[in-house]
Design an enzyme around this catalytic site. Structure first.
Site, PDB file in Angstrom:
ATOM      1  N   ASP A   1      -0.280  25.873  -0.856  1.00 52.88           N
ATOM      2  CA  ASP A   1       1.048  25.381  -0.481  1.00 52.88           C
ATOM      3  C   ASP A   1       2.056  26.377  -1.049  1.00 52.88           C
ATOM      4  O   ASP A   1       2.186  26.496  -2.278  1.00 52.88           O
ATOM      5  CB  ASP A   1       1.247  23.978  -1.074  1.00 52.88           C
ATOM      6  CG  ASP A   1       2.636  23.416  -0.787  1.00 52.88           C
ATOM      7  OD1 ASP A   1       3.532  24.179  -0.359  1.00 52.88           O
ATOM      8  OD2 ASP A   1       2.818  22.207  -1.007  1.00 52.88           O
TER       9      ASP A   1
ATOM     10  N   LYS B   1      17.070  29.380   7.134  1.00 55.36           N
ATOM     11  CA  LYS B   1      16.811  30.633   7.854  1.00 55.36           C
ATOM     12  C   LYS B   1      17.938  31.642   7.633  1.00 55.36           C
ATOM     13  O   LYS B   1      17.697  32.854   7.621  1.00 55.36           O
ATOM     14  CB  LYS B   1      16.603  30.355   9.346  1.00 55.36           C
ATOM     15  CG  LYS B   1      15.298  29.594   9.654  1.00 55.36           C
ATOM     16  CD  LYS B   1      14.085  30.262   9.044  1.00 55.36           C
ATOM     17  CE  LYS B   1      12.766  29.880   9.700  1.00 55.36           C
ATOM     18  NZ  LYS B   1      11.606  30.457   9.002  1.00 55.36           N
TER      19      LYS B   1
ATOM     20  N   SER C   1      15.250  33.047  11.971  1.00 60.21           N
ATOM     21  CA  SER C   1      15.247  32.359  13.269  1.00 60.21           C
ATOM     22  C   SER C   1      16.610  32.533  13.924  1.00 60.21           C
ATOM     23  O   SER C   1      17.624  32.712  13.234  1.00 60.21           O
ATOM     24  CB  SER C   1      14.992  30.862  13.056  1.00 60.21           C
ATOM     25  OG  SER C   1      15.250  30.134  14.244  1.00 60.21           O
TER      26      SER C   1
ATOM     27  N   TYR D   1      17.254  23.535   8.449  1.00 58.65           N
ATOM     28  CA  TYR D   1      16.511  24.714   8.919  1.00 58.65           C
ATOM     29  C   TYR D   1      17.440  25.919   9.092  1.00 58.65           C
ATOM     30  O   TYR D   1      17.107  27.042   8.704  1.00 58.65           O
ATOM     31  CB  TYR D   1      15.835  24.338  10.234  1.00 58.65           C
ATOM     32  CG  TYR D   1      14.912  25.361  10.842  1.00 58.65           C
ATOM     33  CD1 TYR D   1      13.617  25.549  10.350  1.00 58.65           C
ATOM     34  CD2 TYR D   1      15.306  26.103  11.952  1.00 58.65           C
ATOM     35  CE1 TYR D   1      12.754  26.462  10.947  1.00 58.65           C
ATOM     36  CE2 TYR D   1      14.449  27.013  12.548  1.00 58.65           C
ATOM     37  CZ  TYR D   1      13.174  27.190  12.047  1.00 58.65           C
ATOM     38  OH  TYR D   1      12.323  28.090  12.641  1.00 58.65           O
ATOM     39  N   ALA D   2      18.623  25.697   9.674  1.00 58.23           N
ATOM     40  CA  ALA D   2      19.580  26.797   9.872  1.00 58.23           C
ATOM     41  C   ALA D   2      20.012  27.377   8.527  1.00 58.23           C
ATOM     42  O   ALA D   2      20.102  28.605   8.376  1.00 58.23           O
ATOM     43  CB  ALA D   2      20.796  26.297  10.650  1.00 58.23           C
TER      44      ALA D   2
HETATM   45  N1  LIG Z   1       8.208  28.888  17.301  1.00 57.59           N
HETATM   46  C1  LIG Z   1       9.458  29.285  17.334  1.00 57.59           C
HETATM   47  O1  LIG Z   1      10.124  29.202  18.404  1.00 57.59           O
HETATM   48  C2  LIG Z   1      10.116  29.875  16.122  1.00 57.59           C
HETATM   49  C3  LIG Z   1      11.432  30.367  16.265  1.00 57.59           C
HETATM   50  C4  LIG Z   1      12.073  30.918  15.160  1.00 57.59           C
HETATM   51  C5  LIG Z   1      11.431  30.972  13.939  1.00 57.59           C
HETATM   52  N2  LIG Z   1      10.166  30.489  13.818  1.00 57.59           N
HETATM   53  C6  LIG Z   1       9.554  30.593  12.488  1.00 57.59           C
HETATM   54  O2  LIG Z   1       8.331  31.288  12.577  1.00 57.59           O
HETATM   55  C7  LIG Z   1       7.422  30.790  11.593  1.00 57.59           C
HETATM   56  C8  LIG Z   1       6.134  30.347  12.269  1.00 57.59           C
HETATM   57  O3  LIG Z   1       6.436  29.336  13.226  1.00 57.59           O
HETATM   58  P1  LIG Z   1       5.369  28.747  14.267  1.00 57.59           P
HETATM   59  O4  LIG Z   1       6.141  28.417  15.478  1.00 57.59           O
HETATM   60  O5  LIG Z   1       4.179  29.628  14.351  1.00 57.59           O
HETATM   61  O6  LIG Z   1       5.029  27.371  13.516  1.00 57.59           O
HETATM   62  P2  LIG Z   1       3.709  26.464  13.480  1.00 57.59           P
HETATM   63  O7  LIG Z   1       4.177  25.111  13.128  1.00 57.59           O
HETATM   64  O8  LIG Z   1       2.892  26.652  14.716  1.00 57.59           O
HETATM   65  O9  LIG Z   1       2.904  27.107  12.250  1.00 57.59           O
HETATM   66  C9  LIG Z   1       3.405  27.058  10.939  1.00 57.59           C
HETATM   67  C10 LIG Z   1       2.248  27.176   9.975  1.00 57.59           C
HETATM   68  O10 LIG Z   1       2.793  27.119   8.643  1.00 57.59           O
HETATM   69  C11 LIG Z   1       1.931  26.309   7.854  1.00 57.59           C
HETATM   70  N3  LIG Z   1       2.637  25.733   6.718  1.00 57.59           N
HETATM   71  C12 LIG Z   1       3.590  24.756   6.737  1.00 57.59           C
HETATM   72  N4  LIG Z   1       3.961  24.444   5.476  1.00 57.59           N
HETATM   73  C13 LIG Z   1       3.240  25.240   4.651  1.00 57.59           C
HETATM   74  C14 LIG Z   1       3.188  25.391   3.241  1.00 57.59           C
HETATM   75  N5  LIG Z   1       3.949  24.633   2.421  1.00 57.59           N
HETATM   76  N6  LIG Z   1       2.328  26.299   2.721  1.00 57.59           N
HETATM   77  C15 LIG Z   1       1.544  27.053   3.536  1.00 57.59           C
HETATM   78  N7  LIG Z   1       1.550  26.959   4.886  1.00 57.59           N
HETATM   79  C16 LIG Z   1       2.398  26.060   5.425  1.00 57.59           C
HETATM   80  C17 LIG Z   1       1.447  25.224   8.835  1.00 57.59           C
HETATM   81  O11 LIG Z   1       0.284  24.576   8.350  1.00 57.59           O
HETATM   82  C18 LIG Z   1       1.232  26.041  10.104  1.00 57.59           C
HETATM   83  O12 LIG Z   1      -0.078  26.553  10.188  1.00 57.59           O
HETATM   84  C19 LIG Z   1       8.157  29.662  10.876  1.00 57.59           C
HETATM   85  O13 LIG Z   1       8.753  30.158   9.703  1.00 57.59           O
HETATM   86  C20 LIG Z   1       9.210  29.251  11.871  1.00 57.59           C
HETATM   87  O14 LIG Z   1      10.300  28.625  11.250  1.00 57.59           O
HETATM   88  C21 LIG Z   1       9.499  29.939  14.879  1.00 57.59           C
END
Ligand SMILES: NC(=O)c1ccc[n+]([C@@H]2O[C@H](COP(=O)([O-])OP(=O)(O)OC[C@H]3O[C@@H](n4cnc5c(N)ncnc54)[C@H](O)[C@@H]3O)[C@@H](O)[C@H]2O)c1
Length: 253
Positions: free
Chosen positions: A63, A158, A142, A154-155
């Site tokens: 974590d 980020k 993001s 979240y904003a």
């Molecule tokens: N998908 C989008 O459109 C998008 C857009 C902008 C930013 N992001 C950012 O990109 C990153 C990845 O996003 P995603 O869409 O692949 O998300 P996702 O939810 O598919 O994957 C996130 C992963 O992070 C892991 N995780 C969560 N809390 C955790 C912790 N405390 N310790 C370790 N692992 C942890 C989860 O188990 C999961 O496997 C994130 O930081 C997200 O905020 C995503």
């Protein structure tokens, strides 16, 4: 360390989505990759993809918001794969709600995973980078950093990661360490699928609606983000630091 030696990368949140695609991509570039996520067993698919392609990977349960777990995980990576000199702070969660309905826990959870997690992981890895006189840190920001309804937590996290990134770039530059942020727009993952469900739309319909608002007229894929991260973590990117790259199919302010 000569550049012919295999560098070790840690990708957090790499069990799925953007993190998984990034881990696979960095392994294809010759990195040994620690695939880190909350549950070690959930990392098996990503590790299997990497090893099936001839790469080297290690599943690590951690974590990122827990200081003791982070210290132990980074020590384990250093012992089993080698000193981690590439770090991608990608782990993330959403707890969306309008401000008047946002709970203390919604706020704290998002801050703890994104901001505290990136801080703890970077602090634990930086000593290995400083010793190696080489390091690459990429933080996932993001497009929501610019403000997004229902995402005050979240904003803020980020946007905070952008200030964190620039500060790391300033402090660690003299040790050969760069820090940059990649700020994705709409990417097809479980995270955006959950958002579609929350707003009561089918995921296909949600994607189609999003695509009409994006100049390239499509939504992003995890590989689109992995490409940008591969650039920032590359050996050749040593003069690019403290930058925020929006990867969103069009310009954002
Ligand atoms: N998908 C989008 O459109 C998008 C857009 C902008 C930013 N992001 C950012 O990109 C990153 C990845 O996003 P995603 O869409 O692949 O998300 P996702 O939810 O598919 O994957 C996130 C992963 O992070 C892991 N995780 C969560 N809390 C955790 C912790 N405390 N310790 C370790 N692992 C942890 C989860 O188990 C999961 O496997 C994130 O930081 C997200 O905020 C995503």
């Amino acid at each position: 360390m000569s550049t012919t030696e295999q560098r070790v990368a840690i990708v957090t949140g790499a069990a799925r989505g953007i993190g998984a695609a990034t881990a696979v991509r960095l392994a294809a570039e010759g990195r040994a990759v620690a695939v880190l996520d909350l549950d070690e067993a959930a990392c098996a698919d990503t590790v299997e993809k990497i090893t099936a392609a001839g790469g080297k990977a290690l599943a690590v349960g951690c974590d990122v918001s827990d200081a003791a777990q982070v210290e132990a995980a980074v020590a384990r990576v250093a012992a089993e794969l080698g000193a981690p000199t590439v770090l991608v702070n990608n782990a993330g969660v959403l707890r969306d709600n309008l401000l008047f309905k946002m709970s203390d826990t919604d706020w704290d959870t998002v801050m703890n995973v994104h901001l505290r997690g990136a801080f703890l992981m970077s602090r634990a890895c930086q000593k290995h980078m400083v010793d190696a006189k080489f390091g690459r840190i990429v933080n996932l920001s993001s497009s929501s950093a610019l403000g997004n309804r229902g995402q005050a937590n979240y904003a803020a996290a980020k946007a905070g990661l952008q200030g964190f990134t620039k500060t790391l770039a300033i402090e660690l530059g003299k040790f050969g360490v760069t820090a940059n942020a990649v700020a994705p727009g709409f990417i097809v993952t479980d995270m955006t699928a959950a958002t579609a469900e929350r707003v009561g739309m089918g995921f296909e319909e949600f994607q189609a609606a999003a695509a009409t608002q994006i100049p390239v007229q499509r939504v992003g894929r995890p590989e689109d983000i992995a490409n940008a991260i591969a650039f920032f973590t590359g050996e050749a990117a040593g003069f690019v630091s403290g930058q925020v790259m929006y990867v969103a199919g069009g310009p954002l302010n």
